[in-house]
Design a protein around this motif. Structure first.
Motif, PDB file in Angstrom:
ATOM      1  N   LEU A  79      -4.071  11.181  -3.263  1.00 23.77           N
ATOM      2  CA  LEU A  79      -3.495  12.001  -3.102  1.00 23.77           C
ATOM      3  C   LEU A  79      -1.661  11.043  -2.361  1.00 23.77           C
ATOM      4  CD1 LEU A  79      -4.712  15.608  -2.747  1.00 23.77           C
ATOM      5  CD2 LEU A  79      -4.722  14.536  -4.684  1.00 23.77           C
ATOM      6  N   ALA A  80      -2.246  10.649  -1.316  1.00 29.05           N
ATOM      7  CA  ALA A  80      -1.193  10.428  -0.766  1.00 29.05           C
ATOM      8  C   ALA A  80      -0.877   9.586  -1.323  1.00 29.05           C
ATOM      9  CB  ALA A  80      -1.664   9.337   0.574  1.00 29.05           C
ATOM     10  N   ALA A  81      -1.919   8.888  -1.862  1.00 30.89           N
ATOM     11  CA  ALA A  81      -0.540   7.368  -2.290  1.00 30.89           C
ATOM     12  C   ALA A  81       0.210   7.735  -3.342  1.00 30.89           C
ATOM     13  CB  ALA A  81      -2.053   6.187  -3.045  1.00 30.89           C
ATOM     14  N   ILE A  82       0.128   8.837  -4.310  1.00 28.48           N
ATOM     15  CA  ILE A  82       0.632   9.271  -5.781  1.00 28.48           C
ATOM     16  C   ILE A  82       2.006  10.479  -5.071  1.00 28.48           C
ATOM     17  CG2 ILE A  82       0.387  11.219  -7.243  1.00 28.48           C
ATOM     18  CD1 ILE A  82      -2.389  11.263  -7.065  1.00 28.48           C
ATOM     19  N   ILE A  83       1.932  11.039  -3.987  1.00 25.48           N
ATOM     20  CA  ILE A  83       2.853  10.935  -3.541  1.00 25.48           C
ATOM     21  C   ILE A  83       3.474  10.297  -2.767  1.00 25.48           C
ATOM     22  CG2 ILE A  83       2.230  12.559  -1.428  1.00 25.48           C
ATOM     23  CD1 ILE A  83       3.903  15.191  -2.376  1.00 25.48           C
ATOM     24  N   GLY A  84       3.387   8.984  -2.226  1.00 26.75           N
ATOM     25  CA  GLY A  84       3.696   8.576  -1.536  1.00 26.75           C
ATOM     26  C   GLY A  84       4.268   8.624   0.374  1.00 26.75           C
ATOM     27  N   ALA A  85       3.280   8.823   0.654  1.00 24.02           N
ATOM     28  CA  ALA A  85       2.626   9.261   1.721  1.00 24.02           C
ATOM     29  C   ALA A  85       1.848   8.246   2.568  1.00 24.02           C
ATOM     30  CB  ALA A  85       2.454  10.571   1.745  1.00 24.02           C
ATOM     31  N   LEU A  86       1.872   7.425   2.095  1.00 22.33           N
ATOM     32  CA  LEU A  86       0.541   6.210   2.907  1.00 22.33           C
ATOM     33  C   LEU A  86       1.308   5.818   4.569  1.00 22.33           C
ATOM     34  CD1 LEU A  86      -0.476   3.931  -0.030  1.00 22.33           C
ATOM     35  CD2 LEU A  86      -1.879   5.902   0.777  1.00 22.33           C
ATOM     36  N   PRO A  87      -0.051   6.246   5.433  1.00 22.02           N
ATOM     37  CA  PRO A  87       0.537   5.623   6.480  1.00 22.02           C
ATOM     38  C   PRO A  87       0.834   3.609   6.634  1.00 22.02           C
ATOM     39  CG  PRO A  87      -1.925   5.774   6.311  1.00 22.02           C
ATOM     40  CD  PRO A  87      -0.944   6.244   4.961  1.00 22.02           C
ATOM     41  N   ALA A  88       2.462   3.728   7.410  1.00 23.36           N
ATOM     42  CA  ALA A  88       2.537   2.504   7.705  1.00 23.36           C
ATOM     43  C   ALA A  88       1.851   1.120   7.098  1.00 23.36           C
ATOM     44  CB  ALA A  88       3.326   1.878   9.074  1.00 23.36           C
ATOM     45  N   ASN A  89       0.208   1.673   7.569  1.00 25.85           N
ATOM     46  CA  ASN A  89      -0.800   0.346   7.160  1.00 25.85           C
ATOM     47  C   ASN A  89      -1.328   0.117   5.872  1.00 25.85           C
ATOM     48  OD1 ASN A  89      -2.311   2.501   8.174  1.00 25.85           O
ATOM     49  ND2 ASN A  89      -4.467   1.144   8.395  1.00 25.85           N
ATOM     50  N   GLY A  90      -0.974   1.352   4.998  1.00 27.28           N
ATOM     51  CA  GLY A  90      -1.355   1.130   3.943  1.00 27.28           C
ATOM     52  C   GLY A  90      -0.975   0.869   2.871  1.00 27.28           C
ATOM     53  N   SER A  91      -1.315   0.545   1.589  1.00 27.69           N
ATOM     54  CA  SER A  91      -0.060  -0.245   0.444  1.00 27.69           C
ATOM     55  C   SER A  91      -0.806   0.083  -0.777  1.00 27.69           C
ATOM     56  CB  SER A  91      -0.193  -1.659   0.521  1.00 27.69           C
ATOM     57  OG  SER A  91      -1.245  -2.303   0.318  1.00 27.69           O
ATOM     58  N   ALA A  92       0.191   0.572  -2.349  1.00 32.60           N
ATOM     59  CA  ALA A  92      -1.022   0.617  -2.766  1.00 32.60           C
ATOM     60  C   ALA A  92      -0.225  -0.156  -4.397  1.00 32.60           C
ATOM     61  CB  ALA A  92      -0.179   2.150  -3.263  1.00 32.60           C
ATOM     62  N   ARG A  93      -0.476  -0.137  -5.265  1.00 32.34           N
ATOM     63  CA  ARG A  93      -0.448  -1.251  -6.471  1.00 32.34           C
ATOM     64  C   ARG A  93      -0.962   0.443  -7.669  1.00 32.34           C
ATOM     65  NH1 ARG A  93      -4.213  -3.932  -9.234  1.00 32.34           N
ATOM     66  NH2 ARG A  93      -6.230  -4.515  -7.812  1.00 32.34           N
TER      67      ARG A  93
END
Length: 282
Positions: A79-93
Motif C-alpha cells: 500500500l505504501a508503495a502504491i501511494i508513494g509513502a515508503l520510508p527513506a530506506n525503501g525503494s520501489a519499481r
C-alpha cells in the motif's frame, strides 16, 4: 501449468504471470471498463532486503478488493508503495495506472496520488492528538482546498452523517477518543479528500468485535456510495465476506487471487487464514 476447463458455478484455475506466484483460484476481474487502479510488476526493497516481488493487482470502479496474508508478508509495504509513502530506506519499481493516468513507482509521491483521488488510512491512524476532531478532518481536505475547492463544510457534514459520533465529539481532542472513534476519524479524514480509491490498512486492528462489525458495515456503505476500496485486513473472514475480489500475499508474492467468495472456500485459505475465527496478524 495447463489451464483447466472452466464450467459454470466452478472457479477456474489459472497460472500467475511470470513472477506472479503459484496457480491461483478465480479469474481476473470481469469488467469491460479499464480498472481504476492497476499495479504491474511492483517490487519493493529496503536496502538489499526484498519486501514485495513482482506484485500485480487491480481494482475496478465500485469494487472492494482485499489483500490478506501472514505477518510480514509485505501488505502494508505494498500500500505504501502504491501511494508513494515508503520510508527513506525503501525503494520501489513497477508501473501504476490510476484513474487513467500512468506513473512509475520510482517517482510516485503522496501529494500527486492524493491529488489524483487516492487516499490511505494507515494502520497506526496517525491522527493529530492535540487537535480537535474537526481540525483533523479539515486537514484531510487540504489538497482540495489548495486547488481552489471550498466545499469542505459540506463534505464534513457528509462525514458526520456517516459517523454521528464524530459530530458529537467535533470539539474533542483526537487523543482522547476511544480506539473505535479514532478509526472512524482516520477514515473520515481520508474521505474529506473525496477519494476515488480509499486504501485501508488494518481498519479492525485492536478494536472490539462490535466496533469491527460497525467498521465493516461502513466499508460496505462506502462502496454503495461509489467509493472503490483496497483493503488490507487481519480479519481474513470478515475481509473475504465483504470484498468482491481478493489476493493472498505471502513472503512478498501474490500466490492466490480470485473472487473473494471462492477464496473463502479454497482449502489453502481455509487452513491458513480462516481457522480460529479467521484472525490472522498483519
Amino acid at each position: 501449468m495447463r489451464h483447466e476447463r472452466w464450467a459454470p458455478g466452478r472457479p477456474k484455475l489459472i497460472a500467475c504471470p511470470a513472477g506472479g506466484g503459484r496457480a491461483v483460484t478465480g479469474g481476473e476481474h470481469m469488467n469491460q471498463a479499464a480498472p481504476l487502479l492497476e499495479v504491474r510488476d511492483m517490487s519493493v526493497a529496503y536496502g538489499k532486503v526484498g519486501a514485495v516481488v513482482n506484485a500485480r493487482l487491480s481494482v475496478n470502479q465500485g469494487q472492494i478488493v482485499t489483500v490478506i496474508g501472514p505477518n510480514g508478508a509485505g501488505k502494508t509495504t505494498l500500500l505504501a508503495a502504491i501511494i508513494g509513502a515508503l520510508p527513506a530506506n525503501g525503494s520501489a519499481r513497477g508501473a501504476i495506472q490510476f484513474a487513467g493516468e500512468a506513473s512509475d513507482a520510482t517517482d510516485t509521491s503522496i501529494e500527486r496520488m492524493v491529488a489524483r483521488g487516492m487516499t490511505l488510512v494507515p494502520e497506526r491512524r496517525e491522527l493529530f492528538g492535540e487537535m480537535s476532531v474537526a481540525d483533523n478532518l479539515l486537514l484531510g481536505a487540504f489538497q482540495r482546498y489548495r486547488s481552489g475547492q471550498r466545499d469542505h463544510a459540506q463534505t464534513m457534514d457528509e462525514v458526520f452523517a456517516l459517523f454521528p459520533r464524530l459530530r458529537d465529539r467535533r470539539t474533542q481532542l483526537a487523543g482522547t477518543l476511544s480506539g473505535g472513534e479514532r478509526q472512524m476519524l482516520a477514515v473520515g479524514r481520508a474521505l474529506m479528500a473525496k477519494p476515488k480509491l480509499l486504501m485501508l490498512d488494518e481498519p479492525s486492528l485492536g478494536l472490539a468485535p462490535l466496533i469491527v462489525r460497525e467498521i465493516f458495515h461502513i466499508i460496505v456503505e462506502l462502496k454503495r456510495r461509489g467509493v472503490s476500496i483496497l483493503l488490507v485486513e487481519q480479519n481474513a473472514r470478515a475481509a473475504l465476506q465483504t470484498a468482491d475480489y481478493a489476493y493472498v500475499l505471502e513472503t512478498g508474492e501474490i500466490t492466490l487471487k480470485g473472487p473473494a467468495r471462492d477464496l473463502a472456500t479454497d482449502s489453502r485459505v481455509v487452513e491458513s487464514y480462516l481457522g480460529l475465527g479467521g484472525r490472522v496478524s498483519s
